[in-house]
Design a protein around this motif. Structure first.
Motif, PDB file in Angstrom:
ATOM      1  N   ILE A 111       0.086  10.795   3.471  1.00 38.59           N
ATOM      2  CA  ILE A 111      -0.578  11.280   4.677  1.00 38.59           C
ATOM      3  C   ILE A 111      -0.062  12.671   4.998  1.00 38.59           C
ATOM      4  O   ILE A 111       1.152  12.936   4.968  1.00 38.59           O
ATOM      5  CB  ILE A 111      -0.329  10.330   5.865  1.00 38.59           C
ATOM      6  CG1 ILE A 111      -0.756   8.897   5.507  1.00 38.59           C
ATOM      7  CG2 ILE A 111      -1.058  10.808   7.117  1.00 38.59           C
ATOM      8  CD1 ILE A 111      -0.426   7.881   6.578  1.00 38.59           C
TER       9      ILE A 111
ATOM     10  N   SER B   7       4.811  10.188   2.240  1.00 35.11           N
ATOM     11  CA  SER B   7       4.298   8.942   1.638  1.00 35.11           C
ATOM     12  C   SER B   7       4.745   7.755   2.516  1.00 35.11           C
ATOM     13  O   SER B   7       5.907   7.681   2.935  1.00 35.11           O
ATOM     14  CB  SER B   7       4.832   8.789   0.214  1.00 35.11           C
ATOM     15  OG  SER B   7       4.385   7.578  -0.335  1.00 35.11           O
TER      16      SER B   7
ATOM     17  N   ILE C  56      -5.344   3.861   9.427  1.00 39.63           N
ATOM     18  CA  ILE C  56      -4.516   5.016   9.738  1.00 39.63           C
ATOM     19  C   ILE C  56      -5.085   5.699  10.984  1.00 39.63           C
ATOM     20  O   ILE C  56      -6.289   5.976  11.074  1.00 39.63           O
ATOM     21  CB  ILE C  56      -4.498   6.014   8.564  1.00 39.63           C
ATOM     22  CG1 ILE C  56      -4.154   5.297   7.245  1.00 39.63           C
ATOM     23  CG2 ILE C  56      -3.515   7.150   8.850  1.00 39.63           C
ATOM     24  CD1 ILE C  56      -2.807   4.618   7.243  1.00 39.63           C
TER      25      ILE C  56
ATOM     26  N   PHE D  51      -7.889   1.428   4.312  1.00 36.15           N
ATOM     27  CA  PHE D  51      -7.791   1.075   2.897  1.00 36.15           C
ATOM     28  C   PHE D  51      -7.670  -0.439   2.806  1.00 36.15           C
ATOM     29  O   PHE D  51      -7.013  -1.073   3.639  1.00 36.15           O
ATOM     30  CB  PHE D  51      -6.574   1.758   2.262  1.00 36.15           C
ATOM     31  CG  PHE D  51      -6.537   3.240   2.506  1.00 36.15           C
ATOM     32  CD1 PHE D  51      -7.330   4.090   1.757  1.00 36.15           C
ATOM     33  CD2 PHE D  51      -5.723   3.778   3.507  1.00 36.15           C
ATOM     34  CE1 PHE D  51      -7.301   5.459   1.985  1.00 36.15           C
ATOM     35  CE2 PHE D  51      -5.700   5.142   3.731  1.00 36.15           C
ATOM     36  CZ  PHE D  51      -6.495   5.994   2.976  1.00 36.15           C
TER      37      PHE D  51
ATOM     38  N   PHE E  20       0.860  -1.191   0.000  1.00 39.52           N
ATOM     39  CA  PHE E  20       0.000   0.000   0.000  1.00 39.52           C
ATOM     40  C   PHE E  20       0.894   1.238   0.000  1.00 39.52           C
ATOM     41  O   PHE E  20       1.810   1.344   0.835  1.00 39.52           O
ATOM     42  CB  PHE E  20      -0.891   0.024   1.247  1.00 39.52           C
ATOM     43  CG  PHE E  20      -2.063  -0.904   1.198  1.00 39.52           C
ATOM     44  CD1 PHE E  20      -3.275  -0.468   0.652  1.00 39.52           C
ATOM     45  CD2 PHE E  20      -1.966  -2.190   1.685  1.00 39.52           C
ATOM     46  CE1 PHE E  20      -4.361  -1.327   0.617  1.00 39.52           C
ATOM     47  CE2 PHE E  20      -3.048  -3.031   1.653  1.00 39.52           C
ATOM     48  CZ  PHE E  20      -4.265  -2.619   1.109  1.00 39.52           C
ATOM     49  N   ASN E  21       0.638   2.192  -0.942  1.00 38.06           N
ATOM     50  CA  ASN E  21       1.321   3.489  -0.955  1.00 38.06           C
ATOM     51  C   ASN E  21       0.312   4.533  -0.491  1.00 38.06           C
ATOM     52  O   ASN E  21      -0.697   4.806  -1.170  1.00 38.06           O
ATOM     53  CB  ASN E  21       1.823   3.834  -2.350  1.00 38.06           C
ATOM     54  CG  ASN E  21       2.955   2.915  -2.767  1.00 38.06           C
ATOM     55  OD1 ASN E  21       3.892   2.720  -2.002  1.00 38.06           O
ATOM     56  ND2 ASN E  21       2.865   2.360  -3.974  1.00 38.06           N
ATOM     57  N   ILE E  22       0.562   5.104   0.682  1.00 36.37           N
ATOM     58  CA  ILE E  22      -0.405   6.010   1.304  1.00 36.37           C
ATOM     59  C   ILE E  22       0.279   7.340   1.574  1.00 36.37           C
ATOM     60  O   ILE E  22       1.355   7.382   2.190  1.00 36.37           O
ATOM     61  CB  ILE E  22      -0.955   5.411   2.614  1.00 36.37           C
ATOM     62  CG1 ILE E  22      -1.539   4.005   2.362  1.00 36.37           C
ATOM     63  CG2 ILE E  22      -2.003   6.318   3.233  1.00 36.37           C
ATOM     64  CD1 ILE E  22      -1.921   3.270   3.621  1.00 36.37           C
TER      65      ILE E  22
ATOM     66  N   PRO F 287      -2.113   6.058  -5.512  1.00 34.54           N
ATOM     67  CA  PRO F 287      -1.833   6.055  -4.075  1.00 34.54           C
ATOM     68  C   PRO F 287      -3.020   6.576  -3.289  1.00 34.54           C
ATOM     69  O   PRO F 287      -3.751   7.461  -3.737  1.00 34.54           O
ATOM     70  CB  PRO F 287      -0.623   6.983  -3.952  1.00 34.54           C
ATOM     71  CG  PRO F 287       0.006   6.985  -5.309  1.00 34.54           C
ATOM     72  CD  PRO F 287      -1.105   6.838  -6.292  1.00 34.54           C
ATOM     73  N   GLU F 288      -3.163   6.013  -2.087  1.00 32.91           N
ATOM     74  CA  GLU F 288      -4.222   6.455  -1.184  1.00 32.91           C
ATOM     75  C   GLU F 288      -3.740   7.724  -0.473  1.00 32.91           C
ATOM     76  O   GLU F 288      -2.529   7.891  -0.206  1.00 32.91           O
ATOM     77  CB  GLU F 288      -4.540   5.369  -0.151  1.00 32.91           C
ATOM     78  CG  GLU F 288      -4.796   4.000  -0.749  1.00 32.91           C
ATOM     79  CD  GLU F 288      -6.096   3.937  -1.532  1.00 32.91           C
ATOM     80  OE1 GLU F 288      -6.904   4.882  -1.425  1.00 32.91           O
ATOM     81  OE2 GLU F 288      -6.314   2.939  -2.257  1.00 32.91           O
ATOM     82  N   THR F 289      -4.659   8.624  -0.176  1.00 36.54           N
ATOM     83  CA  THR F 289      -4.282   9.878   0.465  1.00 36.54           C
ATOM     84  C   THR F 289      -5.090  10.085   1.730  1.00 36.54           C
ATOM     85  O   THR F 289      -6.261   9.702   1.820  1.00 36.54           O
ATOM     86  CB  THR F 289      -4.514  11.075  -0.472  1.00 36.54           C
ATOM     87  OG1 THR F 289      -5.904  11.144  -0.810  1.00 36.54           O
ATOM     88  CG2 THR F 289      -3.667  10.960  -1.719  1.00 36.54           C
TER      89      THR F 289
END
Length: 700
Positions: free
Chosen positions: A590, A625, A642, A652, A586-588, A667-669
């Motif tokens: 934040i 990230s 998160i 996610f 997972f690429n998040i 990517p999730e933000t």
């Protein structure tokens, strides 16, 4: 007969003995749940009505006896032609077996047994029952040392016809009294004579009379003397020998008047003041039935009678001569001077007596020896006693008597001869020295159960309070002896010795550590540090969702289970992911909660390896990230949660099929709020100057 249920109550177990008249079996009383002895009449007597009648009557009389030294009679019955008597079962041996095994017995033990037999006889005689067959075979010794007299009244039931038919008296003829051997009526004193023989045999290991046939033995009871007990065994005290000599007089009048009198003598014969008493003497010096040699009498009956009346000597016929005959003149003169010869004879005799007395006194004066008082050396050591006697000019008579003496230490004098007397210098004194109390040999109890060792020692007379126990871990079975004091084969006094045993508690144990999740190398090092064994060839390697080289399970000891040093442990180690497992990252992106301010980010995830696994924490003050790697199997869904500033923010997820299809996702933000205008300007100014830095902390 074995296995038969007699009288619907007594189950016959095994045969334990028998004699000329009956067989004896061990049986179980089903009604009262106890073992008994059953005496069953032999078949050859079942048709003798007189015998059966007496048998039952005497058995019933014996049943009336109630005494701790008499075998109790429980029941008398008949089943068909089987006549039986049920009596107390005694666990132990009969006296004959003990004599055969270790005679001669110590005086203390023999007297103790004789006292109990005599006590039983006194009770029986008081109830008008005479045993008539006292012998070692009929004396039972229980495991507790209790003496039991059996077969009361049975011998009395034998008729004259059955004696000759069965020959049952042959086994007992060695213990017959003279009146019993004659076949005349016997009484209480016959039992005392038999008891005297039993005591004789215990102390000497021999019978007083032996012969080639029962008749020859019976005749010896009537006519011959026996060897004194002390001539056979010099260790017998004189007082004990006196009991035997009196009990075995052929003339019943010279024996003990009753069993009670003999019992009293037995109870005191070993007292110190009696041990050295003189040998008993009887009026007349000989027994009434002994063989005598009478002098031959010559001459006629008239001559004998005349000689008895006048006190004159009988001359042999035909010795007179002419010179010896008187004429009338000689007769007259002799009458005139008959007083002369007696006067001369008396005077001569007196003169001779005076001369002999004077000569004896003169000779004794030549050999007059000083007299001294014999010192009392009892309770002194042998060396001290010898010195005390030698200082008085006395000697010690050899050999010195050494015997076991309860309560007297080894090497201490417990008796002496001529105590408190005046004797000539040079006289010899006999010493009786204790060889110590009865000693036992210590067995090797290693490997035996401690409880069994305690039972064995208490059976020897050891007090349980003198037995100590310490527990210790060892490889031996729990409860077994691993060390002992005293050592094996050493001697000890059961009355005073102390014993110490170290008893195994089994192997020492400790809690098994939890190895799951540890690296293989670290797990092995931990096991070896605790003395446990890991065979690397037995390590099981299999795929799992744990990292390669991670311990996934342990066998056979679960965490916290008790385990001992040297135990073997088998590990199961992960060899990597299964073939159908998928990895996904997972690429998040934040942002902090408020731009320009620091926020703490905490991330957890759930995948094929477990639920709510901590990824880690990180502090940020600008947008960053984060990469979270997960593992999926066909039945799982990966989730990432998160938390920002301890507040849940977002989750996610990806399914196994989504990852497998390779669908690209952006990517999730996790956005934050905009910073205030003045703060934003300050931040830009700081960034422009290049003086600010980002402080982040990762706990992954």
């Amino acid at each position: 007969m074995i296995g038969h249920e007699l009288g619907g109550r007594y189950e016959i177990i095994t045969r334990i003995g028998g004699g000329g008249m009956a067989l004896v079996y061990k049986a179980h009383d089903i009604l009262l749940n106890r073992n008994v002895a059953v005496k069953i009449l032999r078949q050859q007597f079942v048709h003798d009505e007189e015998f059966i009648r007496r048998f039952r009557r005497e058995a019933q009389s014996a049943a009336a006896l109630s005494h701790p030294n008499v075998v109790s009679i429980y029941d008398v019955g008949q089943e068909g032609e089987t006549h039986y008597i049920v009596m107390e079962y005694v666990e132990g041996h009969n006296l004959n077996e003990i004599i055969q095994e270790r005679a001669p017995l110590q005086a203390e033990e023999a007297v103790r047994i004789a006292i109990q037999i005599c006590d039983a006889l006194e009770h029986a005689h008081h109830n008008q029952i005479i045993h008539r067959d006292i012998k070692p075979h009929n004396i039972l010794i229980g495991k507790n040392g209790r003496v039991k007299v059996t077969d009361f009244g049975i011998a009395r039931a034998v008729t004259s016809s059955t004696i000759t038919q069965t020959g049952s008296v042959v086994g007992s003829v060695h213990y017959f009294s003279p009146e019993h051997a004659k076949g005349v009526s016997t009484g209480e004193k016959s039992d005392l004579y038999s008891l005297g023989i039993v005591l004789y045999q215990m102390l000497t290991g021999k019978l007083p009379f032996l012969g080639e046939s029962p008749i020859s033995v019976a005749l010896k009871h009537l006519q011959e003397t026996f060897d004194d007990p002390r001539a056979v065994n010099p260790h017998i005290p004189q007082s004990v020998e006196n009991v035997i000599l009196r009990a075995m007089r052929k003339n019943p009048i010279e024996r003990y008047a009753s069993a009670a009198e003999m019992l009293g003598d037995l109870e005191t014969c070993l007292r110190p003041e009696r041990v050295g008493e003189p040998k008993v003497a009887f009026v007349g010096g000989s027994d009434f039935d002994e063989t005598r040699v009478m002098p031959a009498i010559r001459g006629s009956i008239a001559d004998v009678q005349a000689a008895s009346a006048t006190g004159t000597r009988i001359e042999r016929a035909g010795t007179d001569t002419e010179e010896n005959r008187w004429d009338s003149s000689g007769l007259e003169e002799t009458r005139k001077h008959r007083w002369v010869k007696p006067v001369i004879t008396v005077a001569s005799t007196l003169i001779i007596i005076v001369l002999v007395y004077w000569g004896a006194q003169t000779v004794l004066g030549w050999f007059d020896i000083e007299e001294v008082e014999v010192p009392y050396v009892v309770n002194h050591t042998e060396a001290e006693a010898k010195k005390m006697l030698e200082d008085k000019g006395l000697t010690v008579e050899l050999p010195t008597i050494y015997t076991e003496k309860e309560g007297v230490a080894k090497g201490v004098v417990y008796d002496q001869t001529k105590a408190n007397q005046r004797v000539k210098v040079g006289a010899s004194i006999k010493l009786y020295v204790s060889s110590g109390p009865r000693m036992e040999s210590m067995s090797d109890y290693s490997g035996m159960a401690y409880d069994d060792v305690v039972d064995a020692l208490t059976a020897l007379g050891v007090d349980k309070n003198n037995i100590k126990k310490d527990d210790e871990f060892s490889d031996e079975a729990p409860g077994t002896v691993i060390k002992q004091t005293p050592a094996a084969d050493s001697e000890f006094d059961p009355k005073t010795a102390s014993f110490s045993f170290i008893v195994s508690k089994g192997k020492e144990t400790f809690p098994m550590p939890d190895l799951t999740g540890m690296k293989e190398k670290d797990a092995i090092a931990l096991l070896e540090s605790k003395g446990l064994v890991v065979n690397e060839a037995d390590i099981v390697r299999q795929p799992s969702y744990n990292d390669e080289g991670t311990v996934t399970s342990q066998y056979p000891y679960e965490p916290e289970a008790p385990v001992y040093k040297g135990a073997e442990v088998t590990l199961t180690v992960s060899s990597g992911l299964p073939k159908d497992a998928l990895e996904y990252t997972f690429n998040i992106v934040i942002s902090p909660a408020v731009a320009g301010k620091t926020s703490e980010i905490r991330i957890t995830y759930s995948d094929a390896r477990g639920e709510d696994i901590e990824w880690g924490k990180k502090k940020i003050n600008d947008t960053q990230s984060f990469s979270v790697k997960v593992v999926l199997d066909p039945n799982t869904e990966a989730k990432v949660s998160i938390f920002r500033d301890n507040q849940y923010t977002d989750t996610f997820s990806r399914t196994y099929d989504e990852v497998k299809s390779g669908t690209d996702t952006t990517p999730e933000t996790v956005p934050g709020a905009a910073a205030p205008a003045d703060q934003q300007a300050q931040t830009e100014e700081t960034n422009g100057n290049g003086d600010a830095s980002t402080n982040t902390t990762t706990t992954q």
